[in-house]
Scaffold this active site. Structure first.
Site, PDB file in Angstrom:
ATOM      1  N   GLU A  34       0.782  -1.225   0.078  1.00  0.00           N
ATOM      2  CA  GLU A  34      -0.009   0.197   0.081  1.00  0.00           C
ATOM      3  C   GLU A  34       0.834   1.092   0.156  1.00  0.00           C
ATOM      4  O   GLU A  34       0.648   2.078   0.731  1.00  0.00           O
ATOM      5  CB  GLU A  34      -0.950  -0.060   1.219  1.00  0.00           C
ATOM      6  CG  GLU A  34      -2.237  -1.042   0.816  1.00  0.00           C
ATOM      7  CD  GLU A  34      -3.314  -0.417   1.828  1.00  0.00           C
ATOM      8  OE1 GLU A  34      -4.259   0.316   1.299  1.00  0.00           O
ATOM      9  OE2 GLU A  34      -3.615  -1.008   3.042  1.00  0.00           O
ATOM     10  N   ASN A 149      -4.540 -10.307   3.248  1.00  0.00           N
ATOM     11  CA  ASN A 149      -5.919  -9.612   3.290  1.00  0.00           C
ATOM     12  C   ASN A 149      -6.675 -11.242   3.994  1.00  0.00           C
ATOM     13  O   ASN A 149      -7.787 -11.427   3.302  1.00  0.00           O
ATOM     14  CB  ASN A 149      -6.475  -9.137   2.301  1.00  0.00           C
ATOM     15  CG  ASN A 149      -6.188  -7.625   2.576  1.00  0.00           C
ATOM     16  OD1 ASN A 149      -6.598  -7.187   3.604  1.00  0.00           O
ATOM     17  ND2 ASN A 149      -6.002  -6.870   1.428  1.00  0.00           N
TER      18      ASN A 149
END
Length: 275
Positions: A34, A149
């Site tokens: 990210e 995730n």
């Protein structure tokens, strides 16, 4: 050798936090996720000043992955996951560093479910499983590190009964992670902390960090050639408590030298020596 993964949640906005942690922990290799920055906005000079060389795959506003090294130039072997169903999303980068192949990844979140984002997550996961099998077939020492995730089990999530419909905890996603690991990968953090509650992410809301209401979604998977070298695996959870920090904490492993691992595992001596 210390290898870490850290979802920085915006590398330029969190740069002081990242640099502070790099100085404190001094990992040898770091996979970042990210970045939320286009290719030309990666803070290369600041990273170099901290003693690290870097390769990165940026994307404006979203996603983005990087590999940092202070133990030799990362030799890039792949940029993007083979067969990625959406190549516009920057989610995978791979490099050889100091005798180990590092795959840094940011697996899609998948919410809301059902919907196209969840379907994309499942397709991306399938491509990762295929590529991971190809990496194992080489018999090289490999680490797959990043924000997956996925909470693999109920031990990896605070109050799991609240998460059964979430894309990070659905049966399909957990089954995909289980199939990946079953190829022969070692979940480093869970291997060291077998039955412990240990998290890597705490939401910004509802005082999640203060209540330790977290998730374990950041993982480092080791190939069979590399697994005997695992010495330690930890979460720097205190970093989550710093000002203007990411909602993730850095996770790191420490590997024995090939010579030391060979002495511990004489039947694997030749394989480890190759690493």
């Amino acid at each position: 050798m210390k290898i870490a993964t850290y979802n920085v949640n915006g590398i330029n906005g969190r740069l002081p936090v990242l640099l502070r942690w790099l100085e404190e922990r001094r990992p040898d290799v770091v996979c970042l996720q990210e970045l939320k920055a286009p290719q030309e906005k990666f803070p290369e000079s600041a990273i170099e000043a901290a003693g690290y060389e870097a390769i990165w795959l940026g994307q404006k506003s979203w996603n983005g992955v990087a590999i940092l090294s202070r133990v030799g130039t990362p030799v890039e072997t792949r940029r993007g996951l083979p067969g990625d169903p959406d190549e516009a999303q920057s989610r995978y980068i791979e490099a050889a560093v100091n005798g180990v192949l590092i795959g840094g990844l940011y697996l899609p979140n998948g919410n809301p479910r059902p919907g196209p984002k969840f379907e994309y997550k499942l397709r991306w996961f399938e491509q990762l499983i295929l590529h991971a099998a190809e990496l194992l077939a080489t018999a090289m020492p490999v680490v797959l590190a990043g924000d997956f995730n996925v909470m693999p089990t109920e031990l990896d999530v605070y109050k799991p009964e609240r998460w059964h419909d979430d894309a990070l905890f659905t049966p399909e996603v957990r089954a995909a992670f289980a199939r990946l690991v079953a190829q022969g990968w070692t979940d480093a953090l869970r291997t060291i902390h077998l039955d412990e509650t240990i998290y890597t992410f705490w939401d910004y809301f509802r005082n999640a960090y203060g209540r330790n209401a977290g998730l374990r979604i950041d993982h480092l998977l080791l190939s069979p050639t590399l697994a005997p070298r695992l010495k330690d695996a930890q979460v720097d959870a205190h970093v989550r408590g710093w000002e203007k920090t990411s909602d993730h904490a850095p996770v790191w492993i420490e590997l024995k030298s090939p010579r030391s691992a060979a002495a511990d595992q004489p039947t694997l001596a030749s394989a480890n020596h190759a690493a």
